[in-house]
Write a protein that holds these residues in place. Structure first.
Motif, PDB file in Angstrom:
ATOM      1  N   MET A   1       0.956  -1.348  -0.009  1.00  0.00           N
ATOM      2  CA  MET A   1      -0.015   0.066   0.217  1.00  0.00           C
ATOM      3  C   MET A   1       0.952   1.261  -0.006  1.00  0.00           C
ATOM      4  SD  MET A   1      -3.172   0.843  -0.141  1.00  0.00           S
ATOM      5  CE  MET A   1      -4.393   2.271   0.273  1.00  0.00           C
ATOM      6  N   SER A   2       1.955   1.010   0.957  1.00  0.00           N
ATOM      7  CA  SER A   2       2.741   2.301   0.813  1.00  0.00           C
ATOM      8  C   SER A   2       3.614   2.758  -0.374  1.00  0.00           C
ATOM      9  CB  SER A   2       4.022   2.356   1.935  1.00  0.00           C
ATOM     10  OG  SER A   2       4.612   1.092   1.872  1.00  0.00           O
ATOM     11  N   THR A   3       3.915   1.536  -1.109  1.00  0.00           N
ATOM     12  CA  THR A   3       4.588   1.573  -2.394  1.00  0.00           C
ATOM     13  C   THR A   3       3.554   2.491  -3.234  1.00  0.00           C
ATOM     14  OG1 THR A   3       5.859  -0.460  -1.876  1.00  0.00           O
ATOM     15  CG2 THR A   3       5.634   0.468  -4.254  1.00  0.00           C
ATOM     16  N   LEU A   4       2.244   1.911  -3.411  1.00  0.00           N
ATOM     17  CA  LEU A   4       1.401   2.581  -4.317  1.00  0.00           C
ATOM     18  C   LEU A   4       1.067   3.723  -3.892  1.00  0.00           C
ATOM     19  CD1 LEU A   4      -0.805   2.264  -6.620  1.00  0.00           C
ATOM     20  CD2 LEU A   4      -2.454   1.521  -4.957  1.00  0.00           C
ATOM     21  N   ASN A   5       1.010   4.319  -2.900  1.00  0.00           N
ATOM     22  CA  ASN A   5       0.807   5.798  -2.362  1.00  0.00           C
ATOM     23  C   ASN A   5       2.362   6.522  -2.753  1.00  0.00           C
ATOM     24  OD1 ASN A   5      -1.586   5.300  -1.195  1.00  0.00           O
ATOM     25  ND2 ASN A   5      -0.717   4.928   0.912  1.00  0.00           N
ATOM     26  N   LEU A   6       3.293   6.079  -2.769  1.00  0.00           N
ATOM     27  CA  LEU A   6       4.801   6.568  -3.168  1.00  0.00           C
ATOM     28  C   LEU A   6       4.404   6.840  -4.710  1.00  0.00           C
ATOM     29  CD1 LEU A   6       7.425   7.867  -2.390  1.00  0.00           C
ATOM     30  CD2 LEU A   6       8.358   5.396  -2.489  1.00  0.00           C
ATOM     31  N   GLU A   7       4.042   5.706  -5.430  1.00  0.00           N
ATOM     32  CA  GLU A   7       4.127   6.037  -6.953  1.00  0.00           C
ATOM     33  C   GLU A   7       3.091   6.930  -7.250  1.00  0.00           C
ATOM     34  OE1 GLU A   7       3.311   2.993 -10.809  1.00  0.00           O
ATOM     35  OE2 GLU A   7       3.312   2.449  -8.690  1.00  0.00           O
ATOM     36  N   VAL A   8       1.951   7.072  -6.775  1.00  0.00           N
ATOM     37  CA  VAL A   8       0.984   8.128  -6.882  1.00  0.00           C
ATOM     38  C   VAL A   8       1.616   9.492  -6.735  1.00  0.00           C
ATOM     39  CG1 VAL A   8      -1.034   8.852  -6.220  1.00  0.00           C
ATOM     40  CG2 VAL A   8      -1.015   6.594  -6.578  1.00  0.00           C
ATOM     41  N   THR A   9       2.083   9.581  -5.547  1.00  0.00           N
ATOM     42  CA  THR A   9       2.877  11.144  -5.157  1.00  0.00           C
ATOM     43  C   THR A   9       3.891  11.420  -6.007  1.00  0.00           C
ATOM     44  OG1 THR A   9       2.410  10.473  -2.912  1.00  0.00           O
ATOM     45  CG2 THR A   9       3.976  12.149  -3.326  1.00  0.00           C
ATOM     46  N   GLN A  10       4.520  10.429  -6.634  1.00  0.00           N
ATOM     47  CA  GLN A  10       5.666  10.704  -7.645  1.00  0.00           C
ATOM     48  C   GLN A  10       5.108  11.169  -9.039  1.00  0.00           C
ATOM     49  OE1 GLN A  10       8.203   7.217  -7.820  1.00  0.00           O
ATOM     50  NE2 GLN A  10       9.520   7.670  -5.797  1.00  0.00           N
ATOM     51  N   ARG A  11       3.896  10.222  -9.313  1.00  0.00           N
ATOM     52  CA  ARG A  11       3.372  10.699 -10.596  1.00  0.00           C
ATOM     53  C   ARG A  11       2.866  12.350 -10.277  1.00  0.00           C
ATOM     54  NH1 ARG A  11       0.089   5.351 -12.423  1.00  0.00           N
ATOM     55  NH2 ARG A  11       1.826   4.310 -13.201  1.00  0.00           N
ATOM     56  N   ALA A  12       2.145  12.440  -9.092  1.00  0.00           N
ATOM     57  CA  ALA A  12       1.616  13.901  -9.137  1.00  0.00           C
ATOM     58  C   ALA A  12       2.543  14.927  -9.006  1.00  0.00           C
ATOM     59  CB  ALA A  12       0.723  13.812  -7.752  1.00  0.00           C
ATOM     60  N   LYS A  13       3.866  14.658  -8.674  1.00  0.00           N
ATOM     61  CA  LYS A  13       4.816  15.669  -8.465  1.00  0.00           C
ATOM     62  C   LYS A  13       5.357  15.922 -10.061  1.00  0.00           C
ATOM     63  CE  LYS A  13       6.805  14.775  -3.832  1.00  0.00           C
ATOM     64  NZ  LYS A  13       7.899  14.326  -3.096  1.00  0.00           N
ATOM     65  N   ARG A  14       5.640  14.829 -10.931  1.00  0.00           N
ATOM     66  CA  ARG A  14       5.996  14.838 -12.188  1.00  0.00           C
ATOM     67  C   ARG A  14       4.956  15.715 -12.965  1.00  0.00           C
ATOM     68  NH1 ARG A  14       7.869   9.271 -11.488  1.00  0.00           N
ATOM     69  NH2 ARG A  14       5.997   8.806 -12.462  1.00  0.00           N
ATOM     70  N   ALA A  15       3.515  15.288 -12.770  1.00  0.00           N
ATOM     71  CA  ALA A  15       2.599  16.346 -13.377  1.00  0.00           C
ATOM     72  C   ALA A  15       2.607  17.627 -13.148  1.00  0.00           C
ATOM     73  CB  ALA A  15       1.184  15.438 -13.168  1.00  0.00           C
ATOM     74  N   ARG A  16       2.887  17.766 -11.720  1.00  0.00           N
ATOM     75  CA  ARG A  16       2.809  19.361 -11.529  1.00  0.00           C
ATOM     76  C   ARG A  16       4.033  20.131 -12.079  1.00  0.00           C
ATOM     77  NH1 ARG A  16       1.107  17.516  -6.294  1.00  0.00           N
ATOM     78  NH2 ARG A  16       3.260  17.345  -5.620  1.00  0.00           N
ATOM     79  N   ALA A  17       5.352  19.422 -12.173  1.00  0.00           N
ATOM     80  CA  ALA A  17       6.552  19.896 -12.795  1.00  0.00           C
ATOM     81  C   ALA A  17       6.140  20.028 -14.132  1.00  0.00           C
ATOM     82  CB  ALA A  17       7.654  18.970 -12.586  1.00  0.00           C
ATOM     83  N   ALA A  18       5.586  19.378 -14.821  1.00  0.00           N
ATOM     84  CA  ALA A  18       5.391  19.411 -16.385  1.00  0.00           C
ATOM     85  C   ALA A  18       4.467  20.584 -16.455  1.00  0.00           C
ATOM     86  CB  ALA A  18       4.758  18.071 -16.949  1.00  0.00           C
ATOM     87  N   ARG A  19       3.415  20.943 -15.569  1.00  0.00           N
ATOM     88  CA  ARG A  19       2.765  21.922 -15.896  1.00  0.00           C
ATOM     89  C   ARG A  19       3.273  23.197 -15.505  1.00  0.00           C
ATOM     90  NH1 ARG A  19      -1.488  18.494 -13.223  1.00  0.00           N
ATOM     91  NH2 ARG A  19      -0.863  19.526 -11.239  1.00  0.00           N
ATOM     92  N   LYS A  20       4.308  23.042 -14.681  1.00  0.00           N
ATOM     93  CA  LYS A  20       5.116  24.502 -14.375  1.00  0.00           C
ATOM     94  C   LYS A  20       5.984  24.664 -15.682  1.00  0.00           C
ATOM     95  CE  LYS A  20       5.260  24.198  -9.401  1.00  0.00           C
ATOM     96  NZ  LYS A  20       6.145  24.183  -8.499  1.00  0.00           N
TER      97      LYS A  20
END
Length: 220
Positions: A1-20
């Motif tokens: 479960m923690s691995t899944l949350n970490l992956e989702v968090t990393q994807r969200a960070k990458r998406a925010r960086a791409a939007r920036k």
């Protein structure tokens, strides 16, 4: 479960960086377009404020002592002010007459059915297809016969010939887009045709009337 949350968090960070990054490039692109659009106007204004030596200097001078000599010379020594006043009088008069004549005509074409309506509409539209040069000689001969050469009225009538079809064309489409049910409701309340036009249709068609007035003024 923690691995899944970490992956989702990393994807969200990458998406925010791409939007920036996209926002930054978008801003840079808009800035380039803005500067390239504004720079010619900036150069035109600054050149008008330079002395002749500064205006012809190479490389160009970015810092200079501004002067209004060119404006004063153009307005007072070369009678540009008189020409501007004549242009303002002719353009304003043409625009007012085009609106006063064109708006009611456009309303009649949009709302009423009468004999020769299609021919009248085609006549208005076809006037825009006529080259002004074709009418130059006939207008000059008529103005000479009526002793109107070198007067405001002949230019106003000449420009009205081409401005009136524009007003009728734009305003007719504007009146057609107004629901006819509004006219019928007003008539049921006892409003006259003129009151229906003045109180209901004219305010609703004001955007098209303003646009046609701007075009008429510019063309005049």
């Amino acid at each position: 479960m923690s691995t899944l949350n970490l992956e989702v968090t990393q994807r969200a960070k990458r998406a925010r960086a791409a939007r920036k990054r996209a926002t930054v490039w978008h801003f840079i692109g808009l800035l380039v377009v803005f500067l390239s659009s504004v720079f010619p106007f900036y150069w035109m204004v600054t050149t008008s404020l330079k002395s002749q030596a500064d205006a012809l200097a190479y490389p160009p001078k970015w810092f200079f002592s501004p002067t209004l000599h060119h404006y004063s010379a153009a307005l007072f020594e070369h009678d540009v002010a008189g020409s501007l006043l004549n242009s303002l009088i002719i353009a304003s008069s043409t625009t007012v007459l085009a609106i006063l004549l064109g708006a009611p005509a456009a309303y009649a074409l949009a709302r009423y059915e009468f004999r020769g309506k299609e021919d009248l509409w085609f006549w208005f539209i076809s006037n825009r297809m006529v080259s002004p040069v074709v009418l130059a000689v006939p207008f000059f001969l008529i103005a000479t016969k009526l002793d109107l050469v070198d007067t405001h009225i002949v230019l106003i009538l000449l420009y009205l010939t081409f401005s009136l079809p524009i007003v009728v064309w734009i305003c007719t489409d504007q009146f057609r887009n107004i629901p006819i049910e509004l006219d019928e409701a007003a008539r049921l309340d006892g409003a006259s045709p003129w009151r229906v036009f003045w109180r209901i249709n004219l305010p609703l068609a004001m955007p098209g009337i303003v646009v046609s007035a701007i075009f008429a003024f510019i063309f005049s």
